[in-house]
Every structure is written in structure tokens, then in C-alpha cells.
Design an enzyme around this catalytic site. Structure first.
Site, short mmCIF file in Angstrom:
data_model
loop_
_atom_site.label_atom_id
_atom_site.label_comp_id
_atom_site.label_asym_id
_atom_site.label_seq_id
_atom_site.Cartn_x
_atom_site.Cartn_y
_atom_site.Cartn_z
N LYS A 229 9.19 -5.90 -4.74
CA LYS A 229 7.76 -6.21 -4.54
C LYS A 229 6.96 -5.61 -5.70
CE LYS A 229 3.80 -5.18 -1.48
NZ LYS A 229 3.34 -4.67 -0.17
N ASP A 234 -2.86 -3.10 -4.55
CA ASP A 234 -3.09 -3.80 -3.28
C ASP A 234 -4.43 -3.37 -2.70
OD1 ASP A 234 -2.98 -5.14 -0.92
OD2 ASP A 234 -1.33 -3.95 -0.04
N LYS A 241 -8.74 -2.92 2.22
CA LYS A 241 -8.28 -1.62 2.73
C LYS A 241 -9.43 -0.62 2.73
CE LYS A 241 -3.40 -1.78 1.42
NZ LYS A 241 -2.85 -1.73 2.77
N ASP A 252 2.12 0.08 -5.05
CA ASP A 252 2.64 -1.06 -4.31
C ASP A 252 3.60 -1.92 -5.14
OD1 ASP A 252 2.72 -2.02 -1.75
OD2 ASP A 252 1.08 -3.45 -2.01
N ASP A 311 -3.88 -8.71 3.71
CA ASP A 311 -3.27 -7.42 3.37
C ASP A 311 -1.76 -7.42 3.64
OD1 ASP A 311 -3.17 -4.86 2.45
OD2 ASP A 311 -3.98 -3.93 4.28
N GLU A 313 0.45 -9.04 2.16
CA GLU A 313 0.69 -9.89 0.99
C GLU A 313 2.09 -9.72 0.41
OE1 GLU A 313 -0.60 -6.95 0.81
OE2 GLU A 313 0.74 -6.17 -0.73
N ARG A 315 5.05 -9.57 1.80
CA ARG A 315 6.02 -10.53 2.36
C ARG A 315 5.80 -11.93 1.78
NH1 ARG A 315 4.09 -8.97 8.26
NH2 ARG A 315 3.84 -7.02 7.12
N1 BES Z 1 1.15 -2.21 0.66
C1 BES Z 1 0.93 -2.17 2.06
C2 BES Z 1 1.90 -1.24 2.79
C3 BES Z 1 1.82 0.24 2.45
C4 BES Z 1 1.16 1.10 3.29
C5 BES Z 1 2.48 0.75 1.34
C6 BES Z 1 1.11 2.45 3.00
C7 BES Z 1 2.43 2.10 1.05
C8 BES Z 1 1.76 2.96 1.88
C9 BES Z 1 1.10 -3.56 2.65
O1 BES Z 1 0.80 -4.62 1.82
C10 BES Z 1 0.19 -3.66 3.84
O2 BES Z 1 -0.98 -3.55 3.65
N2 BES Z 1 0.75 -3.86 5.00
C11 BES Z 1 0.01 -3.96 6.21
C12 BES Z 1 0.53 -5.13 7.01
C13 BES Z 1 -0.31 -5.47 8.19
C14 BES Z 1 -1.61 -6.09 7.73
C15 BES Z 1 0.45 -6.46 9.06
C16 BES Z 1 0.20 -2.65 6.99
O3 BES Z 1 1.31 -2.13 7.00
O4 BES Z 1 -0.77 -2.18 7.55
ZN ZN Z 2 1.07 -4.25 -0.23
ZN ZN Z 3 -1.28 -5.12 1.78
#
Ligand code: BES
Ligand code: ZN
Ligand code: ZN
Length: 468
Positions: A229, A234, A241, A252, A311, A313, A315
Site C-alpha cells: 500500500k 492519507d 481524518k 501510510d 478513508d 482507501e 483496500r
Molecule cells: N491509513 C488508515 C489506517 C491506519 C490507522 C494506519 C492508523 C495507521 C495508523 C486507513 O486508510 C484508514 O483510514 N482506515 C479506516 C477504515 C475505516 C474507515 C473502515 C480505519 O481503520 O479507521
Molecule cells: Zn490509509
Molecule cells: Zn484511510
């Protein structure tokens, strides 16, 4: 930094290791794991590090890391690292872990500091178990880890999809065993990678698909694919966020950094295997043309996706990268690394990564390698019910499950990616969100900030396939 094998220390700062039963000889030292003490013996400075009950590779890696950190604190420039007496059956692995721990701990990132961090200039490895080739391999592995750390630590301004692609191209240019193809945003659009394009379109640094190939066994068709990834920042997009969640999001792309780091090492040690690294690189930005929450976008595979959250993104970009990878390179095995979910962080913190797989043998092998390298992971379940929760009324899939908020988040992320695995391809997904960036305590060989998690683990796995 220079390293060399030597029969004698050859300098006046020595690192020595003691198990707890040997520690009695030193006052106020118990020889516990992570315990370090400095003694002045004649003209020598001796840094003793504890190994706990047994000199296991894990204990040695840890002890060497903390001992080197102490040497840095003392501003020493030249160190002798003295291998202790080791059980013959595990001597080589343990001595290698000692070197690895020492090298890994010597890393620092001083790009933005006026006062540069202290650098060790030379390490003399006093070892009876290691050959020059062993030492060179340990150095190559650490060079891959350092590359990954540098990429993660660099500003998102500097490490963006374009510069990440240029980094991969440069690596291939200086290593003829590698070849690199980069798809630009125009080509991504032409290929109809609707998800990668959507995520990356709200940025002045548009998306790239980086394909970096290592062919160490040209006679064989077997290829292992590593997909990382590569979200260089992000913001969350329209699902922006909040403060507290956004500050470290230049991390990220740690999955991308890890797979690129692995490729750097492969180019140095040249094992007889074929590996391709695929990095969907994008900045999940928030300009006027950001992709819309609630809209439906078409993936490269043809499956349509309803965007429940902009967010989620990672996947999306991974889905297109996985499909392109399978179509173009027909790998037998795909391992993807991604800072995918906050949910895995809630489960395991910075203790271990989550591993999801459709293949028990692959999962078991990766688990073994994780233990050997001390890059911990835990094998997670993939219940059908979670895959079912990704069905959408309007599209083929939704990018966030319809389970109650906060339920099974890491599993849902993995289940989404699994929808893009074709046929009998063995696939494993490592959610490294908790492991890639260390904002807590310095752990010796793994310091603060970018950790380079995954590089050593993936290399350990790949090198089991080396049949030279
Ligand atoms: N990049 C984030 C995940 C992340 C969180 C990485 C903390 C490093 C530290 C990812 O893209 C994300 O925002 N995921 C969301 C998914 C949700 C919206 C289903 C999450 O985990 O909150
Ligand atoms: Zn992310
Ligand atoms: Zn994200």
C-alpha cells in the site's frame, strides 16, 4: 558505516553479552534482557548487555540493539562487538541476530535537525561463527530496512507518488537485475483502474502504479508478488481524518516502503528466485476533484464498489494493484503489506501485525519467519459472515462492512482485498498499521518512527525459496 569481521576487538569500546547466570561477576548487573551497563576496564570501555536466561537469537538481537544505543549515547565512533560463547547448533543464527541488532540500532534520521545524530563509523565483528558472506548478507538485509525507514520518515511533501516512482526507477537503473515499469495517471485511466484513479485524483502529485521486477531465476516461471500500500499521505479525503489521527499519515506508504526495501536487498544478494513488487502509489487528498463518498467506482477487475468511506482507501488501491498484478505477472503467491486499519492497532497495538490468508501453508510459513526475525504477527480468521457484510445494494461491493461501527474492522479490510484474489493464487495480507511507525519507546534495534517492519520477515520467507 564500515563493518568487518576480525579476530580481535581492535578498538577500545567493546560490546559484550552475558546470560543472567554469568552476570554475577559484575556488581549491580543482573544480565536481564534489555539491561545494559558500562564498565571501564583499563583503557577499554566495555558495554555489557544482558541476554536473560539463554542466548537466543531474539535475546541477542535485542541486547545488541540496546548496547549500540548506549555506545551512540557515549558518542563512540568505533565498536567491537564480541560474540559470546554460543550453543553450536544455533551459533550462526544467533551471531547473525547479534550483527543485525547492532546494525539496525545504528540507524538514525537526521534530515531536519541542525544538530545531526551521532553516527558510528565502524563496527568490528569478533565472531567465530560468521563468514564474510554472512556479514554481507546481514548488511544487505539492513540496507533494505534502512531504505524502508527512510521512505517512511521522509516528508509526505517529498515522498509522493511521483518521487516514489522515481525512487524505484533509480533503484532499477543502478541495479541491472531489476527492471521497473511505472504506469502514469493517464495509463492508469486507460487501463480502467477506476479505484486507484479515484483515490489519487485529488492531488497535484497524481497516482502511479509502480512495478519493480527482480528475475533471479529466469529459467523458472514461478513468481512471487509483493504488493505494498503506497498512500503517501492519507488525509481521509471527504471523510477527513480528525486531529489526533492525521499527523502520522505520511506513514501510510509503509507497506510500499517495505516491499521496495526488500527489492533493494534482493538486488544486493541476488538469490535464485523471481519476485515482483507492485506499489499502487497515491496521495489520498482533498482538493476540488476528490472522489465522492457514496458514489460508485469501477475497479480494474470490473467489480464495482460503493464508497462508504473515502478513508477506507487502502483496500481500493490494493484491489486494482492485485488485479493488475495477477493479470500481468501470474504469480503463484501474493503477499500484500498495508497500513490498512486502525482496527488492527486496537487489537494488537505495536506488538504484532495481523496476518490474513486464503492458504494455511503460506500463513504457517510466514508465521515461522515472523518468529525467526522477531517481526511478530498473529494469524487472523476470515469468517464468511464478514465477506457477506461487504455486499452492497447498489454495487458489487461496499468498501466498509455493514457490521456495527467498529466491529471486525481489520477482518473486513482483508475480506475486501480477498475479493480480488483470482483462482488458486495463494494470498496473504499483512495489516501493519500498528507496526510500521513507533511513536512510543525506543526498542534498541527498532528505534522511534519508521520501523521498516516487514522487510526482514519477507526476506526470510523469500530466501526459503532460494534454490541456488
Ligand atoms: N491509513 C488508515 C489506517 C491506519 C490507522 C494506519 C492508523 C495507521 C495508523 C486507513 O486508510 C484508514 O483510514 N482506515 C479506516 C477504515 C475505516 C474507515 C473502515 C480505519 O481503520 O479507521
Ligand atoms: Zn490509509
Ligand atoms: Zn484511510
Amino acid at each position: 558505516m564500515k563493518t568487518r569481521l576480525s579476530a580481535k576487538p581492535g578498538c577500545d569500546t567493546l560490546l559484550r553479552f552475558l546470560v543472567s547466570s554469568e552476570a554475577k561477576t559484575l556488581k549491580d548487573f543482573k544480565g536481564k534482557k534489555n539491561e545494559v551497563t558500562v564498565r571501564y576496564e583499563g583503557t577499554d570501555t566495555v558495554i555489557y548487555a544482558g541476554l536473560g536466561d539463554t542466548p537466543s537469537p531474539e535475546a541477542m538481537r535485542g541486547a545488541a540493539g540496546f548496547a549500540v544505543k548506549k555506545a551512540i549515547e557515549l558518542k563512540r565512533e568505533e565498536l567491537a562487538i564480541v560474540e559470546p560463547e554460543l550453543p553450536p547448533e544455533s551459533a550462526k543464527a544467533t551471531a547473525l541476530a547479534m550483527v543485525e541488532g547492532a546494525l539496525l540500532a545504528s540507524y538514525s534520521f537526521g534530515q531536519h535537525k541542525a544538530e545531526k545524530p551521532h553516527q558510528i563509523k565502524a563496527m568490528h565483528i569478533v565472531s567465530s561463527s560468521l563468514s564474510k558472506a554472512n556479514l554481507a548478507q546481514a548488511e544487505a538485509i539492513c540496507a533494505g530496512v534502512f531504505a524502508a525507514r527512510d521512505l517512511v520518515n521522509g516528508n509526505a511533501e517529498d515522498v509522493n507518488p511521483l518521487t516514489l516512482a522515481a525512487w524505484a526507477k533509480d533503484l532499477a537503473k543502478s541495479n541491472p537485475v531489476l527492471s521497473c515499469i511505472v504506469l502514469t495517471e493517464k495509463e492508469i485511466a486507460k487501463q480502467k483502474m477506476g479505484l486507484l484513479l479515484a483515490v489519487g485524483r485529488a492531488s497535484s502529485t497524481p497516482p502511479r502504479l509502480i512495478c519493480l521486477e527482480y528475475r533471479g531465476k529466469p529459467a523458472s516461471k514461478e513468481t512471487i508478488a509483493l504488493v505494498g500500500k503506497g498512500i503517501t499521505f492519507d488525509s481521509g479525503g471527504y471523510n477527513l481524518k480528525p486531529t489526533g489521527s492525521i499527523e502520522n499519515m505520511r506513514d501510510d506508504m509503509a507497506g510500499a516502503a517495505a516491499v521496495l526495501g526488500v527489492m533493494k536487498t534482493l538486488a544486493m544478494i541476488k538469490p535464485a528466485i523471481n519476485v515482483v513488487a507492485i506499489v499502487p502509489a497515491a496521495h489520498n487528498g482533498l482538493q476540488g476533484d476528490a472522489f465522492f463518498a457514496g458514489d460508485i467506482y469501477r475497479s480494474y477487475s470490473g467489480k464495482t464498489v460503493e464508497i462508504i468511506s473515502t478513508d477506507a482507501e487502502g483496500r481500493l488501491v490494493l484491489a486494482d494493484a492485485m488485479s493488475y498484478c495477477q493479470k500481468t505477472y501470474k504469480p503463484s503467491t501474493i503477499i500484500d503489506l498495508a497500513t490498512l486499519t486502525g482496527s488492527i492497532l486496537a487489537s494488537f497495538g505495536d506488538l504484532m501485525a495481523g496476518l490474513f490468508s486464503n492458504n494455511d501453508e503460506l500463513a504457517a510459513k510466514l508465521f515461522e519467519c515472523a518468529q525467526a526475525t522477531n517481526e511478530a504477527l498473529w494469524i487472523m480468521p476470515m469468517p464468511q459472515a464478514v465477506s457477506d457484510s461487504l455486499k452492497s445494494d447498489l454495487a458489487d461491493l461496499r468498501n466498509v462492512s455493514n457490521l456495527p461501527k467498529g466491529h471486525a474492522g481489520a477482518i473486513a479490510g482483508a475480506a475486501f482485498i480477498k475479493e480480488f484474489v483470482e483462482g488458486k493464487t495463494a494470498w496473504a495480507h499483512l495489516d501493519i498499521a500498528g507496526m510500521s511507525y513507533n511513536t512510543r519507546d525506543d526498542k534498541g534495534h527498532t528505534g522511534k518512527y519508521g520501523t521498516g517492519y516487514g522487510v526482514r520477515l519477507l526476506l526470510a520467507y523469500l530466501l526459503t525459496k532460494n534454490a541456488k
